[in-house]
Design a protein around this motif. Sequence first.
Motif, PDB file in Angstrom:
ATOM      1  N   LEU A 185      -7.061   7.055  12.757  1.00  0.00           N
ATOM      2  CA  LEU A 185      -5.853   6.478  13.338  1.00  0.00           C
ATOM      3  C   LEU A 185      -5.451   5.190  12.623  1.00  0.00           C
ATOM      4  N   LYS A 186      -6.415   4.361  12.271  1.00  0.00           N
ATOM      5  CA  LYS A 186      -6.115   3.104  11.584  1.00  0.00           C
ATOM      6  C   LYS A 186      -5.532   3.377  10.202  1.00  0.00           C
ATOM      7  N   ASP A 187      -6.090   4.358   9.502  1.00  0.00           N
ATOM      8  CA  ASP A 187      -5.542   4.742   8.203  1.00  0.00           C
ATOM      9  C   ASP A 187      -4.096   5.225   8.356  1.00  0.00           C
ATOM     10  N   PHE A 188      -3.860   6.019   9.399  1.00  0.00           N
ATOM     11  CA  PHE A 188      -2.511   6.541   9.658  1.00  0.00           C
ATOM     12  C   PHE A 188      -1.533   5.407   9.944  1.00  0.00           C
ATOM     13  N   ILE A 189      -1.913   4.501  10.833  1.00  0.00           N
ATOM     14  CA  ILE A 189      -1.037   3.389  11.202  1.00  0.00           C
ATOM     15  C   ILE A 189      -0.735   2.500   9.999  1.00  0.00           C
ATOM     16  N   SER A 190      -1.749   2.231   9.194  1.00  0.00           N
ATOM     17  CA  SER A 190      -1.565   1.374   8.023  1.00  0.00           C
ATOM     18  C   SER A 190      -0.558   1.976   7.052  1.00  0.00           C
ATOM     19  N   ALA A 191      -0.632   3.300   6.874  1.00  0.00           N
ATOM     20  CA  ALA A 191       0.325   3.973   5.989  1.00  0.00           C
ATOM     21  C   ALA A 191       1.714   4.005   6.624  1.00  0.00           C
ATOM     22  N   TYR A 192       1.756   4.234   7.911  1.00  0.00           N
ATOM     23  CA  TYR A 192       3.037   4.326   8.618  1.00  0.00           C
ATOM     24  C   TYR A 192       3.785   2.995   8.579  1.00  0.00           C
ATOM     25  N   ARG A 193       3.051   1.901   8.638  1.00  0.00           N
ATOM     26  CA  ARG A 193       3.660   0.573   8.644  1.00  0.00           C
ATOM     27  C   ARG A 193       4.369   0.242   7.335  1.00  0.00           C
ATOM     28  N   LEU A 194       4.062   0.966   6.290  1.00  0.00           N
ATOM     29  CA  LEU A 194       4.707   0.692   4.999  1.00  0.00           C
ATOM     30  C   LEU A 194       6.212   0.963   5.061  1.00  0.00           C
ATOM     31  N   GLY A 195       6.613   1.837   5.978  1.00  0.00           N
ATOM     32  CA  GLY A 195       8.029   2.102   6.162  1.00  0.00           C
ATOM     33  C   GLY A 195       8.663   2.982   5.116  1.00  0.00           C
ATOM     34  N   VAL A 196       7.840   3.619   4.276  1.00  0.00           N
ATOM     35  CA  VAL A 196       8.350   4.546   3.257  1.00  0.00           C
ATOM     36  C   VAL A 196       8.261   5.959   3.823  1.00  0.00           C
ATOM     37  N   THR A 197       9.398   6.607   3.948  1.00  0.00           N
ATOM     38  CA  THR A 197       9.459   7.877   4.671  1.00  0.00           C
ATOM     39  C   THR A 197       8.477   8.906   4.147  1.00  0.00           C
ATOM     40  N   GLU A 198       8.396   9.042   2.811  1.00  0.00           N
ATOM     41  CA  GLU A 198       7.500  10.055   2.247  1.00  0.00           C
ATOM     42  C   GLU A 198       6.037   9.748   2.551  1.00  0.00           C
ATOM     43  N   ILE A 199       5.668   8.471   2.505  1.00  0.00           N
ATOM     44  CA  ILE A 199       4.289   8.084   2.826  1.00  0.00           C
ATOM     45  C   ILE A 199       4.016   8.302   4.309  1.00  0.00           C
TER      46      ILE A 199
END
Length: 212
Positions: A124-138
């Motif tokens: 979940l932490k890995d997911f949230i960290s990537a999601y926070r980048l705000g890049v749709t594809e990521i």
Amino acid sequence: MEESFEHVVYSKNVIEFVTVAKEYCTFLETADEMNRKQFITVATRIIPLLYLKASVLPKVEPELEESIEKTVDEMTYTQIQEGITAKLGRFNDYLEVFNADMQRSDTPVIAFIGEDMADIYQDLKDFISAYRLGVTEIMNDALADVMTNFELYWGQRMVNTLRALHAVLYGEDDITEEEGEEEFQKSQQQENWYNRMQQDWQDENPEETPLL
């Protein structure tokens, strides 16, 4: 890169999952602020909610050629796991029944709530960290990864852990009782020290037989 807010990563179900996933991670990161009963009570409420939100996530396919970078390192994982283990004390372990090893074993398989919850935290932490980048594809690929891991791995961990926590919270044992806790913590410290020593030895001697 696509920036349309019509993309599925901005949908209601995904946003709600992100919110609960963040709450779960924060909960474990601040576990030392709660006593044992408070911790178990919150855990038995947030885990089923997290499962529900994960179960209604949309299926997406990866869009990028490279895999998403992981952010939870071994030190962070260990801190979370050991924090939960210390909080639960002698109530940390339980008998695992949904395990492939059970079919080949004459003895029960022991599982650990601290390990289960830390494994869930890592994804979940890995997911949230990537999601926070705000890049749709990521964000899309992070969602694809977390859904795959939910279906194949940590979804089962969640229901197993909830069963174990429920038994502790509503069981006959007094979970506030401190008797035997000091001895348990000492044994945990010795075990952690031995495991780290053996892992370090294996890293330095990868082709040798592990220490006994």
